[in-house]
Design an enzyme around this catalytic site. Structure first.
Site, PDB file in Angstrom:
ATOM      1  N   CYS A  77       3.205  -9.237 -21.014  1.00 50.30           N
ATOM      2  CA  CYS A  77       3.293 -10.274 -22.048  1.00 50.30           C
ATOM      3  C   CYS A  77       4.594 -10.244 -22.829  1.00 50.30           C
ATOM      4  CB  CYS A  77       2.117 -10.150 -23.016  1.00 50.30           C
ATOM      5  SG  CYS A  77       0.554 -10.689 -22.329  1.00 50.30           S
ATOM      6  N   PHE A  99       4.431   4.041  -2.151  1.00 48.15           N
ATOM      7  CA  PHE A  99       4.830   3.826  -0.762  1.00 48.15           C
ATOM      8  C   PHE A  99       4.191   4.852   0.184  1.00 48.15           C
ATOM      9  CE2 PHE A  99       8.464   1.770  -2.978  1.00 48.15           C
ATOM     10  CZ  PHE A  99       8.329   0.508  -2.427  1.00 48.15           C
ATOM     11  N   VAL A 100       2.908   5.131  -0.051  1.00 46.09           N
ATOM     12  CA  VAL A 100       2.203   6.105   0.790  1.00 46.09           C
ATOM     13  C   VAL A 100       1.692   5.383   2.038  1.00 46.09           C
ATOM     14  CG1 VAL A 100       0.359   7.806   0.895  1.00 46.09           C
ATOM     15  CG2 VAL A 100       1.533   7.386  -1.265  1.00 46.09           C
ATOM     16  N   ARG A 101       2.429   5.504   3.103  1.00 44.81           N
ATOM     17  CA  ARG A 101       2.035   4.899   4.376  1.00 44.81           C
ATOM     18  C   ARG A 101       2.940   5.437   5.476  1.00 44.81           C
ATOM     19  NH1 ARG A 101       4.023   0.263   1.354  1.00 44.81           N
ATOM     20  NH2 ARG A 101       6.082  -0.401   2.076  1.00 44.81           N
ATOM     21  N   ASN A 102       2.419   5.385   6.707  1.00 50.67           N
ATOM     22  CA  ASN A 102       3.182   5.835   7.884  1.00 50.67           C
ATOM     23  C   ASN A 102       3.720   7.256   7.711  1.00 50.67           C
ATOM     24  OD1 ASN A 102       2.793   3.258   9.032  1.00 50.67           O
ATOM     25  ND2 ASN A 102       4.603   2.466   7.960  1.00 50.67           N
ATOM     26  N   ASN A 103       2.874   8.125   7.151  1.00 51.27           N
ATOM     27  CA  ASN A 103       3.190   9.549   7.000  1.00 51.27           C
ATOM     28  C   ASN A 103       4.398   9.798   6.100  1.00 51.27           C
ATOM     29  OD1 ASN A 103       2.256  12.150   7.666  1.00 51.27           O
ATOM     30  ND2 ASN A 103       3.962  12.444   9.090  1.00 51.27           N
ATOM     31  N   ARG A 104       4.596   8.935   5.105  1.00 53.71           N
ATOM     32  CA  ARG A 104       5.679   9.136   4.141  1.00 53.71           C
ATOM     33  C   ARG A 104       5.201   8.740   2.763  1.00 53.71           C
ATOM     34  NH1 ARG A 104       8.173   4.252   2.676  1.00 53.71           N
ATOM     35  NH2 ARG A 104       9.948   5.405   1.843  1.00 53.71           N
TER      36      ARG A 104
END
Length: 276
Positions: free
Chosen positions: A115, A257-262
């Site tokens: 806001c 960005f927790v994805r694809n083992n990173r």
């Protein structure tokens, strides 16, 4: 609908996520919940919020919202919860002796862009709602557990499998076991449903668990987790600058960005045993 795949046109029926408004109302001094003796002030009803949500677990959504906004602070303060108006309104009754800042209820809550308030004033406002500081060391877990969480959450998203249009929030043990999960078209609503349900079941679980959200991390999601006493917040997406600032201010571990083992650890890396 008409589906086009590699230039081939087909007519198919598709499931879409349901979105409809829910009004949350606070009732102070509900007659049905009053003591049999003593003088109790006349009941008053106050509209708190209207949110667009996926129907289902609406009472948990309302309770979680009231908790994470600092309006109520314990399950004992709630005397009755009713879903009314063709399931479009939740009325939450609280005990007559519970102190509520009605002037604060008249003000708008923060939206996703905060806001327009400055970061410092927003963080100061959250500090007032936090009941206890986070444990500076616990919980502790490995990076391997953290990178495994998105797949575990995704496999539990049954409605997402049919619609592809829902956010999810999941609460996990430090070993990566799913405790509970909720979905909704709104990421804030999914988290409020999760917190509201777990809060009335066993709120002690919050301090020893990991929270995973399926999208990005905004200031509001960090705020809600802090008020519930959750020290580790993990997201598939990116955090905002104010989310990182708020998490760091209160000693939270924030991972994005927790994805694809990173993964990216923005603050609180000391709770991750093989990273600190």
């Amino acid at each position: 609908m008409v589906r086009v795949t590699d230039g081939v046109v087909s007519h198919v029926i598709d499931d879409v996520a349901v979105e409809s408004p829910l009004e949350i109302r606070l009732v102070i001094g509900d007659a049905a919940a009053r003591p049999t003796t003593g003088i109790v002030p006349e009941a008053t009803e106050h509209p708190i919020s209207v949110t667009m949500r996926t129907p289902g677990h609406d009472t948990e959504l309302a309770l979680g919202f009231l908790l994470t906004e600092g309006i109520i602070t314990s399950p004992e303060q709630v005397t009755r919860v009713r879903l009314c108006g063709n399931d479009s309104t939740v009325r939450v009754s609280i005990a007559p002796n519970v102190s509520v800042d009605l002037d604060r209820l008249k003000r708008h809550f923060y939206t996703s862009s905060s806001c327009g308030v400055c970061g410092k004033s927003a963080i100061d406002a959250v500090r007032v709602s936090i009941r206890e500081p986070l444990d500076p060391q616990l919980p502790r877990m490995t990076s391997g557990v953290l990178v495994s969480l998105p797949d575990a959450l995704r496999s539990a998203q049954q409605v997402f499998d049919r619609t592809g249009g829902l956010h999810a929030s999941g609460l996990f043990t430090t070993a990566g076991k799913l405790i509970r999960m909720h979905e909704d078209v709104g990421r804030h609503n999914a988290l409020d449903k999760l917190i509201g349900a777990q809060w009335f079941d066993d709120e002690s679980v919050f301090t020893e668990s990991i929270l995973l959200v399926s999208g990005r991390v905004s200031f509001e999601l960090v705020q809600k987790a802090l008020v519930a006493g959750i020290a580790v917040l993990v997201a598939v997406g990116a955090p905002s600058s104010l989310a990182v600032q708020l998490a760091e201010t209160h000693g939270m571990s924030l991972v994005g960005f927790v994805r694809n083992n990173r993964m990216n650890v923005y603050c609180g890396a000391h709770r991750i045993t093989d990273v600190a």
